[in-house]
Enzyme design. Structure first.
Site, PDB file in Angstrom:
ATOM      1  N   TYR A 285      -9.740 -10.782  -6.841  1.00  0.00           N
ATOM      2  CA  TYR A 285      -8.832 -10.759  -7.984  1.00  0.00           C
ATOM      3  C   TYR A 285      -9.096 -11.916  -8.952  1.00  0.00           C
ATOM      4  CZ  TYR A 285      -6.385  -7.115  -5.519  1.00  0.00           C
ATOM      5  OH  TYR A 285      -6.087  -5.944  -4.879  1.00  0.00           O
TER       6      TYR A 285
ATOM      7  N   HIS B  41      -2.840   2.979  -5.806  1.00  0.00           N
ATOM      8  CA  HIS B  41      -3.414   1.704  -5.362  1.00  0.00           C
ATOM      9  C   HIS B  41      -3.602   0.739  -6.524  1.00  0.00           C
ATOM     10  CE1 HIS B  41      -4.867  -0.423  -1.898  1.00  0.00           C
ATOM     11  NE2 HIS B  41      -5.972  -0.787  -2.523  1.00  0.00           N
TER      12      HIS B  41
ATOM     13  N   LYS C 242      -2.220  -2.991   7.889  1.00  0.00           N
ATOM     14  CA  LYS C 242      -3.437  -2.582   8.578  1.00  0.00           C
ATOM     15  C   LYS C 242      -3.626  -3.418   9.842  1.00  0.00           C
ATOM     16  CE  LYS C 242      -6.318  -0.732   4.840  1.00  0.00           C
ATOM     17  NZ  LYS C 242      -7.596  -0.897   4.121  1.00  0.00           N
TER      18      LYS C 242
ATOM     19  N   ARG D  42       0.867  -1.177   0.000  1.00  0.00           N
ATOM     20  CA  ARG D  42       0.000   0.000   0.000  1.00  0.00           C
ATOM     21  C   ARG D  42       0.905   1.228   0.000  1.00  0.00           C
ATOM     22  NH1 ARG D  42      -2.072  -3.573   3.975  1.00  0.00           N
ATOM     23  NH2 ARG D  42      -4.179  -4.346   3.487  1.00  0.00           N
TER      24      ARG D  42
ATOM     25  N   HIS E 146      -3.873  -9.407   3.492  1.00  0.00           N
ATOM     26  CA  HIS E 146      -5.321  -9.449   3.692  1.00  0.00           C
ATOM     27  C   HIS E 146      -5.648 -10.367   4.865  1.00  0.00           C
ATOM     28  CE1 HIS E 146      -6.280  -8.301  -0.766  1.00  0.00           C
ATOM     29  NE2 HIS E 146      -6.044  -7.243  -0.006  1.00  0.00           N
TER      30      HIS E 146
ATOM     31  N   ARG F 156      -0.782  -1.692  -6.784  1.00  0.00           N
ATOM     32  CA  ARG F 156      -0.930  -2.848  -5.886  1.00  0.00           C
ATOM     33  C   ARG F 156      -1.916  -3.849  -6.478  1.00  0.00           C
ATOM     34  NH1 ARG F 156      -1.230  -4.673  -0.281  1.00  0.00           N
ATOM     35  NH2 ARG F 156      -3.382  -5.017   0.397  1.00  0.00           N
TER      36      ARG F 156
END
Length: 303
Positions: free
Chosen positions: A284, A249, A181, A158, A275, A252
């Site tokens: 994806y 983004h 995150k 990110r 994730h 990514r």
């Protein structure tokens, strides 16, 4: 709102911040969602709110609130997020107060069409990095922008993760330790091209590197603002004729999509992206299938 409920709300937000590692932006969003729900409940019921009232929440209460939110124009996506915030608080409160929260927690979120990521084609991603290298007036700024974009595309970072790197992450090896995150740590392989791009930037950067200072610097020596990378890409995409979706983004997204197209394992890609849920990564596969159908429709002799 009773003092007890107000205190519970603050303790819940502190829990999200401290134990679950939620970002300040997430904390603000969750707090806003919950206050909106409690305001509706107060007006809807015409009574003061306390912990005891939340212990009596029914599916009818939840559905009335959701109908009200949709009626004032809230999208299904935003309502689903708000419902998630409210459920999170009710679940947390029920665990501490010992009441049965089955009714509010059983309410299903509205369905909505998830937006598919918009990656760049492989040649467009490479061209983007090359164009950014050409357009900056200062060589060290060009090298900096190339290094950042190469980390986004080559490592799936990110933009916030790339800009959080410091001198303590040097010297670069075969992998990078990234804090993502929710304060979740992961290791990502560092491609030779990415390492070379960062080292080229470091050789040209006019500012000293220190363990407690950001790796990527602005023109005046402060921490690099991600908006400057977005502006560099905006200029580059206009020169290349790329769509407005060609953002940091998207680099990514391109990393994940191109790995998947080349036969990458979905679980491995999930780990590389950081994730928490495989469901987030699975989007994806839809992108890859959509691209495959485009090729099929364009190339099949019976089209």
């Amino acid at each position: 709102m009773s003092d007890a409920l107000r205190d519970a709300m603050q303790r819940w937000l502190a829990h999200l911040r401290g134990l679950e590692g939620a970002s300040e932006q997430t904390i603000l969003a969750y707090g806003s969602d919950l206050r909106g729900f409690l305001t509706f409940l107060h007006v809807y019921q015409g009574e003061s709110l306390g912990v005891a009232r939340l212990a009596r929440l029914s599916t009818a209460d939840m559905r009335a609130w959701m109908a009200h939110e949709r009626g004032r124009g809230l999208s299904a996506r935003s309502l689903a997020r708000a419902l998630s915030s409210v459920k999170s608080f009710v679940r947390w409160l029920s665990d501490r107060e010992g009441f049965d929260a089955t009714a509010p927690l059983s309410v299903r979120p509205p369905r909505f069409q998830r937006k598919l990521p918009r990656p760049l084609a492989e040649d467009a991603a490479v061209a983007m990095i090359a164009q950014v290298d050409l357009q900056a007036q200062d060589p060290w700024v060009a090298a900096r922008d190339v290094a950042v974009l190469t980390l986004l595309y080559g490592c799936g970072l990110r933009i916030s993760e790339a800009l959080s790197l410091t001198g303590a992450d040097l010297p670069l090896g075969d992998s990078l330790r990234i804090m993502g995150k929710g304060r979740k740590e992961r290791m990502v392989p560092l491609l030779p091209a990415a390492r070379a791009a960062v080292e080229s930037y470091l050789r040209l950067c006019p500012y000293p590197v220190a363990a407690d200072l950001p790796l990527f610097r602005g023109k005046r020596g402060g921490a690099l603002n991600g908006r400057l990378i977005a502006k560099a890409m905006e200029q580059a995409r206009m020169a290349l004729g790329l769509p407005a979706t060609a953002t940091p983004h998207a680099m990514r997204h391109s990393f994940a999509t191109h790995l998947l197209s080349a036969g990458g394992d979905l679980r491995a890609i999930q780990e590389l992206l950081g994730h928490a849920s495989l469901a987030t990564t699975q989007v994806y596969t839809a992108v890859d299938q959509a691209r495959l159908m485009e090729v099929y429709r364009a190339a099949h002799p019976r089209r």
